[in-house]
Scaffold this motif. Structure first.
Motif, PDB file in Angstrom:
ATOM      1  N   ALA A 345      -4.449   8.278  -2.261  1.00  0.00           N
ATOM      2  CA  ALA A 345      -4.570   6.843  -2.011  1.00  0.00           C
ATOM      3  C   ALA A 345      -5.994   6.378  -2.248  1.00  0.00           C
ATOM      4  CB  ALA A 345      -4.148   6.517  -0.582  1.00  0.00           C
ATOM      5  N   SER A 346      -6.103   5.222  -2.856  1.00  0.00           N
ATOM      6  CA  SER A 346      -7.400   4.566  -2.984  1.00  0.00           C
ATOM      7  C   SER A 346      -7.241   3.186  -2.347  1.00  0.00           C
ATOM      8  CB  SER A 346      -7.801   4.443  -4.447  1.00  0.00           C
ATOM      9  OG  SER A 346      -6.834   3.727  -5.168  1.00  0.00           O
ATOM     10  N   TYR A 347      -7.832   2.991  -1.220  1.00  0.00           N
ATOM     11  CA  TYR A 347      -7.670   1.729  -0.508  1.00  0.00           C
ATOM     12  C   TYR A 347      -9.025   1.237  -0.041  1.00  0.00           C
ATOM     13  CZ  TYR A 347      -8.549   4.098   3.904  1.00  0.00           C
ATOM     14  OH  TYR A 347      -9.144   4.794   4.925  1.00  0.00           O
ATOM     15  N   VAL A 348      -9.104  -0.052   0.173  1.00  0.00           N
ATOM     16  CA  VAL A 348     -10.313  -0.667   0.725  1.00  0.00           C
ATOM     17  C   VAL A 348      -9.908  -1.347   2.029  1.00  0.00           C
ATOM     18  CG1 VAL A 348     -12.128  -2.370   0.395  1.00  0.00           C
ATOM     19  CG2 VAL A 348     -11.305  -1.046  -1.564  1.00  0.00           C
ATOM     20  N   TYR A 349     -10.486  -0.888   3.109  1.00  0.00           N
ATOM     21  CA  TYR A 349     -10.155  -1.465   4.411  1.00  0.00           C
ATOM     22  C   TYR A 349     -10.658  -2.905   4.466  1.00  0.00           C
ATOM     23  CZ  TYR A 349      -9.321  -1.693   9.436  1.00  0.00           C
ATOM     24  OH  TYR A 349      -8.845  -2.032  10.674  1.00  0.00           O
ATOM     25  N   SER A 350      -9.804  -3.809   4.938  1.00  0.00           N
ATOM     26  CA  SER A 350     -10.165  -5.228   5.021  1.00  0.00           C
ATOM     27  C   SER A 350     -10.104  -5.716   6.455  1.00  0.00           C
ATOM     28  CB  SER A 350      -9.226  -6.073   4.155  1.00  0.00           C
ATOM     29  OG  SER A 350      -9.456  -7.453   4.380  1.00  0.00           O
ATOM     30  N   ARG A 351     -11.197  -6.271   6.934  1.00  0.00           N
ATOM     31  CA  ARG A 351     -11.215  -6.842   8.282  1.00  0.00           C
ATOM     32  C   ARG A 351     -10.742  -8.300   8.286  1.00  0.00           C
ATOM     33  NH1 ARG A 351     -16.120  -3.901  11.596  1.00  0.00           N
ATOM     34  NH2 ARG A 351     -15.754  -1.834  10.714  1.00  0.00           N
ATOM     35  N   GLU A 352     -10.379  -8.785   7.113  1.00  0.00           N
ATOM     36  CA  GLU A 352      -9.810 -10.127   7.004  1.00  0.00           C
ATOM     37  C   GLU A 352      -8.322 -10.141   7.330  1.00  0.00           C
ATOM     38  OE1 GLU A 352     -11.672 -12.900   6.370  1.00  0.00           O
ATOM     39  OE2 GLU A 352     -13.330 -11.471   6.570  1.00  0.00           O
ATOM     40  N   GLN A 353      -7.732  -8.972   7.455  1.00  0.00           N
ATOM     41  CA  GLN A 353      -6.318  -8.878   7.809  1.00  0.00           C
ATOM     42  C   GLN A 353      -6.168  -8.024   9.061  1.00  0.00           C
ATOM     43  OE1 GLN A 353      -4.480  -7.219   4.331  1.00  0.00           O
ATOM     44  NE2 GLN A 353      -5.065  -5.120   4.790  1.00  0.00           N
ATOM     45  N   PRO A 354      -4.993  -8.093   9.728  1.00  0.00           N
ATOM     46  CA  PRO A 354      -4.815  -7.334  10.966  1.00  0.00           C
ATOM     47  C   PRO A 354      -5.016  -5.832  10.768  1.00  0.00           C
ATOM     48  CG  PRO A 354      -3.058  -8.943  10.687  1.00  0.00           C
ATOM     49  CD  PRO A 354      -3.822  -8.929   9.412  1.00  0.00           C
ATOM     50  N   VAL A 355      -5.393  -5.139  11.846  1.00  0.00           N
ATOM     51  CA  VAL A 355      -5.600  -3.693  11.784  1.00  0.00           C
ATOM     52  C   VAL A 355      -4.321  -3.006  11.307  1.00  0.00           C
ATOM     53  CG1 VAL A 355      -6.244  -1.639  13.097  1.00  0.00           C
ATOM     54  CG2 VAL A 355      -7.239  -3.867  13.700  1.00  0.00           C
ATOM     55  N   TYR A 356      -3.189  -3.398  11.890  1.00  0.00           N
ATOM     56  CA  TYR A 356      -1.916  -2.761  11.547  1.00  0.00           C
ATOM     57  C   TYR A 356      -1.572  -2.961  10.077  1.00  0.00           C
ATOM     58  CZ  TYR A 356       2.882  -1.141  12.184  1.00  0.00           C
ATOM     59  OH  TYR A 356       4.047  -0.435  12.100  1.00  0.00           O
ATOM     60  N   GLU A 357      -1.946  -4.119   9.521  1.00  0.00           N
ATOM     61  CA  GLU A 357      -1.645  -4.412   8.123  1.00  0.00           C
ATOM     62  C   GLU A 357      -2.363  -3.433   7.201  1.00  0.00           C
ATOM     63  OE1 GLU A 357       0.572  -6.264   5.393  1.00  0.00           O
ATOM     64  OE2 GLU A 357       0.558  -6.857   7.503  1.00  0.00           O
ATOM     65  N   ASN A 358      -3.576  -3.015   7.568  1.00  0.00           N
ATOM     66  CA  ASN A 358      -4.298  -2.024   6.777  1.00  0.00           C
ATOM     67  C   ASN A 358      -3.546  -0.697   6.736  1.00  0.00           C
ATOM     68  OD1 ASN A 358      -7.202  -2.929   5.872  1.00  0.00           O
ATOM     69  ND2 ASN A 358      -6.909  -3.822   7.902  1.00  0.00           N
ATOM     70  N   ILE A 359      -3.034  -0.292   7.899  1.00  0.00           N
ATOM     71  CA  ILE A 359      -2.259   0.956   7.959  1.00  0.00           C
ATOM     72  C   ILE A 359      -0.976   0.812   7.156  1.00  0.00           C
ATOM     73  CG2 ILE A 359      -1.062   2.567   9.502  1.00  0.00           C
ATOM     74  CD1 ILE A 359      -3.038   1.681  11.722  1.00  0.00           C
ATOM     75  N   LEU A 360      -0.294  -0.333   7.317  1.00  0.00           N
ATOM     76  CA  LEU A 360       0.986  -0.563   6.653  1.00  0.00           C
ATOM     77  C   LEU A 360       0.846  -0.561   5.132  1.00  0.00           C
ATOM     78  CD1 LEU A 360       3.969  -1.137   7.240  1.00  0.00           C
ATOM     79  CD2 LEU A 360       3.435  -3.579   7.165  1.00  0.00           C
ATOM     80  N   GLU A 361      -0.249  -1.104   4.622  1.00  0.00           N
ATOM     81  CA  GLU A 361      -0.459  -1.124   3.170  1.00  0.00           C
ATOM     82  C   GLU A 361      -0.549   0.293   2.614  1.00  0.00           C
ATOM     83  OE1 GLU A 361      -3.713  -3.460   1.824  1.00  0.00           O
ATOM     84  OE2 GLU A 361      -2.746  -5.375   2.304  1.00  0.00           O
TER      85      GLU A 361
END
Length: 683
Positions: A345-361
């Protein structure tokens, strides 16, 4: 008014009315024909023996597609517009001269537009119509925008019409000598109050700046009492829907007000501007719906308000706690992929969206990868790299298990711990304020799944909302597309705003807001405005309304030694008013006991049911232009009536800015006549 020009204008009006009538008849016939054909086909199909169910579904689908193509909804809306045009097709005319080729263009401007081979009536929301509003009199080098860029013309004529039921009564040439305030005053004097009226014919340049401002930016309007804030807001929506139809739609837009009384009042204007499917709600309505749709595990007593007076600093403290959880789970996500799984996985954590949404993506991406690996392995079980895919499937399942556990920990531990730190008693009923705080942290930590965002939001009487309410409302609106209107001189609630800067502090997009100020009062007579300003002026000189010098009688102020004498005087006066209800009359009571006694007196008048309206903050109200309205003080804000009685207000007992604001709100509901009855102990 030149008689020869009057004859020519009457001839033109008759030509336009003939075209409108013909177009209306043609549209009516096409609607009736389409509806009749639908009924006939359905009847024939129903009578066919042994019809295959599959054929029925196919037929209904094709019929539905045909009806969508015909677009019944828009056709009926256009029919409503033709109905209006038949009575008053236009209200103004401008003549524009192109100096380059010496061609002249004549533009008739109306509430709705109508075009045949060329425009017959030009809609007030078009760019060219802005010339009528922005330039007071004929002059050279006026400018307006078009899709091809700015155009420069000479405005050679600006003319305003008075048309009643399809008949031209008179016209005015708006030249440099004409005082347009006189025209506005004349229009206002014709109003009865009780319902919100459109201002299409009298929009002023400052109001047009707000209406035409970019809807992609937050718009904040400080408008003095009676400056037309509410009507400007609704006209802004109408302008947006006309000019940005593919970006912002009525169905995905919302008007928010503090109480159901004001929501119902504002909704009376939408149909007059051809808007039939916009949303209008209170924030309580939005929160209630969200709790239901998201199945949040809380119970709320919406009648128990709780402590809404959250400061910007208190919001910042909650935000810091949320940021700490973001930081904690960003580290945990990184740790999972540092354990030998970084290639998946290559992901960029975003604090503009909910914490759970980062995990879900990440879970969604890895599930897609797992499906791909499994399908390849299934199709190529004996390939040389089958062992690699088999290993990848095993590793992916391991990662997904860890991620799901991480999400579970977030919901059941981190979020629950934060709720406990904020002292939210989720095992019991929450107050409205506590529910707002819960929804805020839930939106930041978990996020919403079943509630979409609105494309645009208008907030009326915006000074009355707390910063906590704004923080939550921001979650319902896409990209900060707000128009927020209010008057700080009417902000007397403890939780209300002390400054518009409070909004900028809690809505990120508001940092680049377009800000406007409206200072002219178009509602009340000059004596009423001068009287109201005297109430506030000992405490502030900011945002006091300016009068357009509309004439009227002086306010009546009476002090009584007993409640019985006060009520006797009120009974006598309201009885006289009720003999001929040709206007709206507002009765504003400053305490529940006075409200109940006034209600009894008005009921004794035996008015028709549709002529007496009791305002209730929890109920939808049907507003009428001619009748008696009874309101407790807290429910009267934003409304206007031709005549107003204020009961149990003693102006001599005003000793604070807050008390002055309350009195100011009550007296400025009056358009033409004002009577204040108070109690006194002075001999």
């Amino acid at each position: 008014m030149d008689q020869q020009n009057l004859i020519k204008e009457k001839q033109h009006l008759n030509t336009v009315l003939s075209k409108v009538t013909e177009a209306k008849s043609s549209l009516t016939a096409s609607i009736e024909q389409a509806g009749g054909e639908n009924l006939q086909v359905l009847k024939e199909f129903r009578e066919m023996p042994e019809t295959d169910p599959h054929d029925v579904l196919l037929f209904m689908e094709r019929l539905h597609e045909a009806n969508l193509a015909f677009n019944f909804k828009d056709k009926f809306k256009q029919l409503e517009e033709f109905e209006y045009m038949a009575k008053e097709p236009y209200f103004a005319r401008i003549d524009l001269l192109n100096n380059e080729d010496q061609t002249s263009r004549r533009v008739y401007i109306g509430k709705f537009g109508y075009t045949e081979d060329e425009p017959v009536i030009t809609d007030w929301r078009t760019k060219i119509a802005s010339v009528y509003y922005r330039y007071r009199y004929p002059q050279k080098n006026v400018v307006y925008d078009t899709p091809e860029g700015s155009q420069v013309r000479d405005l050679t004529l600006k003319r305003t019409f008075e048309i009643d039921k399809g008949e031209l009564i008179k016209y005015y040439n708006n030249d440099i000598q004409l005082d347009e305030n006189e025209l506005i005053a004349e229009k206002i004097e014709q109003r009865t109050g009780g319902v919100l009226e459109d201002i299409v014919e009298t929009i002023q340049e400052g109001q047009l700046d707000i209406i035409e401002s970019d809807p992609r930016q937050v718009c904040i309007v400080q408008g003095s009492v009676g400056s037309g804030k509410s009507t400007v807001a609704i006209h802004k929506l109408s302008h947006i829907f006309f000019n940005y139809p593919n970006v912002i739609t009525p169905q995905r837009s919302i008007l928010v007000a503090k109480s159901q009384v004001l929501v119902s009042y504002l909704s009376t204007l939408f149909p007059k501007l051809g808007i039939f499917d916009i949303n209008y709600k209170t924030i309580k309505d939005l929160v209630y719906n969200l709790i239901f749709r998201e199945k949040l595990p809380i119970k709320v007593d919406f009648d128990a308000i709780g402590d809404l007076a959250f400061s910007v600093e208190a919001i910042d403290n909650v935000t810091k706690k949320i940021e700490a959880i973001h930081e904690q789970y960003e580290v945990k996500l990184d740790k999972i992929f540092e354990d030998g799984f970084e290639g998946f996985a290559s992901y960029v954590y975003s604090r503009e969206q909910p914490v759970y949404e980062n995990i879900l993506e990440v879970v969604t991406d890895l599930n897609e990868e797992l499906t791909f690996q499994k399908e390849y392995l299934k199709e190529n079980p004996n390939s040389l790299d089958a062992w690699l895919y088999s290993s990848n499937v095993k590793d992916l399942r391991s990662i997904l298990k860890k991620l799901r556990q991480l999400g579970k920990d977030l919901e059941e531990e981190a979020f629950v711990k934060l709720v406990e730190e904020l002292s939210l008693p989720v095992k019991y009923e929450l107050t409205y304020a506590q529910a707002l705080l819960y929804v805020f942290v839930y939106s930041e930590i978990i996020g919403f799944r079943n509630v979409g965002q609105y494309d645009y939001c208008v907030v009326d009487e915006g000074q009355d909302f707390s910063v906590l309410e704004y923080v939550v409302l921001d979650k319902f609106v896409r990209n900060g597309r707000f128009c927020i209107l209010g008057d700080l001189n009417q902000s007397y609630l403890d939780e209300g705003l002390s400054s518009w800067e409070d909004i900028i502090s809690v809505i990120k997009e508001a940092r680049h807001a377009n800000t406007f100020e409206l200072t002219t009062n178009y509602r009340s007579t000059k004596p009423i405005i001068e009287f109201a300003n005297k109430i506030l002026s000992p405490y502030t000189q900011d945002y006091l309304p300016k009068s357009i010098n509309r004439k009227g009688s002086e306010p009546v102020v009476k002090a009584f030694f007993s409640q019985e004498d006060l009520l006797s005087e009120f009974r006598s006066s309201i009885t006289e008013d009720a003999r001929e209800l040709s206007k709206s009359i507002g009765v504003i009571a400053f305490n529940p006991d006075m409200f109940n006694k006034a209600k009894t007196i008005i009921e004794e008048l035996s008015l028709p049911d549709d002529k007496f309206v009791v305002l209730d903050a929890k109920k939808s109200i049907h507003y009428i232009p001619k009748g008696v309205y009874l309101s407790q003080f807290q429910d009267c804000k934003g409304l206007e009536f031709a005549k107003v009685y204020v009961l149990d207000l003693n102006l001599e007992e005003i000793h604070s800015f807050k008390d002055a604001k309350k009195a100011f709100v009550a007296v400025t509901r009056a358009m033409n006549e004002l009577s204040i009855y108070g109690l006194t102990e002075k001999a």
